[in-house]
Write a protein that holds these residues in place. Sequence first.
Motif, PDB file in Angstrom:
ATOM      1  N   GLY A   1       2.728  10.398   0.350  1.00  0.00           N
ATOM      2  CA  GLY A   1       3.030  10.996   1.635  1.00  0.00           C
ATOM      3  C   GLY A   1       2.440  10.223   2.797  1.00  0.00           C
ATOM      4  O   GLY A   1       2.390  10.738   3.922  1.00  0.00           O
ATOM      5  N   GLN A   2       2.006   8.978   2.529  1.00  0.00           N
ATOM      6  CA  GLN A   2       1.404   8.144   3.568  1.00  0.00           C
ATOM      7  C   GLN A   2       2.039   6.752   3.527  1.00  0.00           C
ATOM      8  O   GLN A   2       2.449   6.277   2.461  1.00  0.00           O
ATOM      9  N   PRO A   3       2.138   6.066   4.671  1.00  0.00           N
ATOM     10  CA  PRO A   3       2.625   4.682   4.655  1.00  0.00           C
ATOM     11  C   PRO A   3       1.742   3.820   3.768  1.00  0.00           C
ATOM     12  O   PRO A   3       0.525   4.007   3.719  1.00  0.00           O
ATOM     13  N   VAL A   4       2.347   2.892   3.067  1.00  0.00           N
ATOM     14  CA  VAL A   4       1.612   1.998   2.175  1.00  0.00           C
ATOM     15  C   VAL A   4       1.279   0.716   2.915  1.00  0.00           C
ATOM     16  O   VAL A   4       2.150   0.098   3.547  1.00  0.00           O
ATOM     17  N   ARG A   5       0.037   0.278   2.849  1.00  0.00           N
ATOM     18  CA  ARG A   5      -0.400  -0.943   3.499  1.00  0.00           C
ATOM     19  C   ARG A   5      -0.357  -2.096   2.502  1.00  0.00           C
ATOM     20  O   ARG A   5      -0.829  -1.968   1.364  1.00  0.00           O
ATOM     21  N   THR A   6       0.187  -3.222   2.920  1.00  0.00           N
ATOM     22  CA  THR A   6       0.344  -4.355   2.010  1.00  0.00           C
ATOM     23  C   THR A   6      -0.193  -5.667   2.565  1.00  0.00           C
ATOM     24  O   THR A   6      -0.400  -6.608   1.799  1.00  0.00           O
ATOM     25  N   SER A   7      -0.412  -5.766   3.872  1.00  0.00           N
ATOM     26  CA  SER A   7      -0.741  -7.061   4.457  1.00  0.00           C
ATOM     27  C   SER A   7      -1.951  -6.983   5.374  1.00  0.00           C
ATOM     28  O   SER A   7      -2.066  -6.076   6.205  1.00  0.00           O
ATOM     29  N   LEU A   8      -2.847  -7.944   5.214  1.00  0.00           N
ATOM     30  CA  LEU A   8      -3.983  -8.065   6.113  1.00  0.00           C
ATOM     31  C   LEU A   8      -3.558  -8.574   7.480  1.00  0.00           C
ATOM     32  O   LEU A   8      -4.233  -8.322   8.481  1.00  0.00           O
ATOM     33  N   LEU A   9      -2.440  -9.264   7.522  1.00  0.00           N
ATOM     34  CA  LEU A   9      -1.986  -9.901   8.756  1.00  0.00           C
ATOM     35  C   LEU A   9      -0.845  -9.146   9.409  1.00  0.00           C
ATOM     36  O   LEU A   9       0.042  -9.727  10.013  1.00  0.00           O
ATOM     37  N   ASP A  10      -0.857  -7.821   9.270  1.00  0.00           N
ATOM     38  CA  ASP A  10       0.132  -6.958   9.914  1.00  0.00           C
ATOM     39  C   ASP A  10      -0.320  -6.733  11.358  1.00  0.00           C
ATOM     40  O   ASP A  10      -1.293  -6.017  11.600  1.00  0.00           O
ATOM     41  N   PRO A  11       0.359  -7.330  12.332  1.00  0.00           N
ATOM     42  CA  PRO A  11      -0.109  -7.254  13.726  1.00  0.00           C
ATOM     43  C   PRO A  11      -0.252  -5.825  14.227  1.00  0.00           C
ATOM     44  O   PRO A  11      -1.201  -5.490  14.943  1.00  0.00           O
ATOM     45  N   GLU A  12       0.689  -4.964  13.857  1.00  0.00           N
ATOM     46  CA  GLU A  12       0.642  -3.587  14.351  1.00  0.00           C
ATOM     47  C   GLU A  12      -0.582  -2.858  13.828  1.00  0.00           C
ATOM     48  O   GLU A  12      -1.290  -2.167  14.564  1.00  0.00           O
TER      49      GLU A  12
END
Length: 427
Positions: free
Chosen positions: A55-66
């Motif tokens: 039920g939460q967005p999944v994080r995959t990248s350390l370099l996600d600008p947002e």
Amino acid sequence: MAGTRILVGVTGGIAAYKTAELVRLLKKAGHSVQVVMTRGAEAFVTPLTFQALSGQPVRTSLLDPEAEAGMGHIELAKWAQRIIVAPASADFMARLAAGMADDLLATVCSAAEVPIALVPAMNQAMWGNHRTQRVVQLLQADPQVRLWGPEEGQQACGDNGPGRMLEPEQIMQALAQEQAQIDNSAGGVLAGKRLVITAGPTREPIDPVRYISNHSSGKMGYAIAIAAHAAGAEVVLVSGPVNLSPPAGINLRSVMTAEQMLETTMAAVDEGCDLFIATAAVADYRPQDYASDKLKKSAAEMTLALVRNPDTLAIVAARADAPFTVGFAAETNDVARHAISKMGKKGLDMIVANDVSVPGLGFNSDNNAVSVFTATDQFHFGPCAKQQIAHELVALIAPRLNARVGDSQNQKGSHQKPQNNADRKPS
């Protein structure tokens, strides 16, 4: 432990499919879950799967600008109360041991100040390699890190040996065991108490290949045993045949028949027992005669003579030194009436009843809904996960048990079961 904020890290490996079930179980148990995936993990399971389950967005990248505009990796590290990395690949374990922070998951682990559980999964040759074992030694020396597993068994590549990731249910048990150690060190609500609990079905043999039994999975009894251990109790679990892993830190005594369950339970009670909980679905009857050879199919009909099995719950409750005794009643109609009648006939302190005719609850399910009756009050829990009900029951039983123990100490030799007028009002 319900309500714990758990960050689940997923690294690259075929065992990543098991982590989806782990996230589902964590959510069902009431935890808040966020998932961080490595690039390798995305090759096996999509982020959308974990997003739907958590039920939460999944994080995959350390370099996600947002995300990193708000220092997202630090935010995740501060949010988590526990981190579980499952599967933990050989590569990730080596990077973590070396203190590297070259992707999001490793960076979060480097920034976090909470327990990090690694659940290894890799080929048996990789696990046994001296370099991997050197990494394992480094991680085991880290007070923040604990390793859960691996198991031995058949692997996806066809090899057989150590390296299999623990099953999701085993990871949940390891999580509960860790909490038990914390609770025990702090003194739980059942600290210093000894519980004997029965669980699962019994099997009454007809011949060498057939038996009489029922649909009990043992899940409710095992959940209560784990919850009681987490609350500080010394637990003896007398279990019929089930497909469940032995709970860590609990004295498991396996039996098959109702007579074996009685004998084993009485021996455990004789060793000392403050609280007895009978969740086992004991067969009421057994075949009068046992055929030493397999019965052959011949006549169109066959009559099987049955005799009554001993009632372990009633026998324990009738002891002069009876412990605080809790029974379970699995009913299909008039649940309250049958349960209250059973409580009175057997002289129980408390009875927990559920309607096993309700689809998706009770037998073989991970969920349940129960009504609890004492001499003066009743309570209702669920529908929810059996683990959650187990913790609710322990919280309900503990003050009544402690009140009875205190009363017994003030009235030596008296085993009268006290009325407790301070019970919570029915929910």
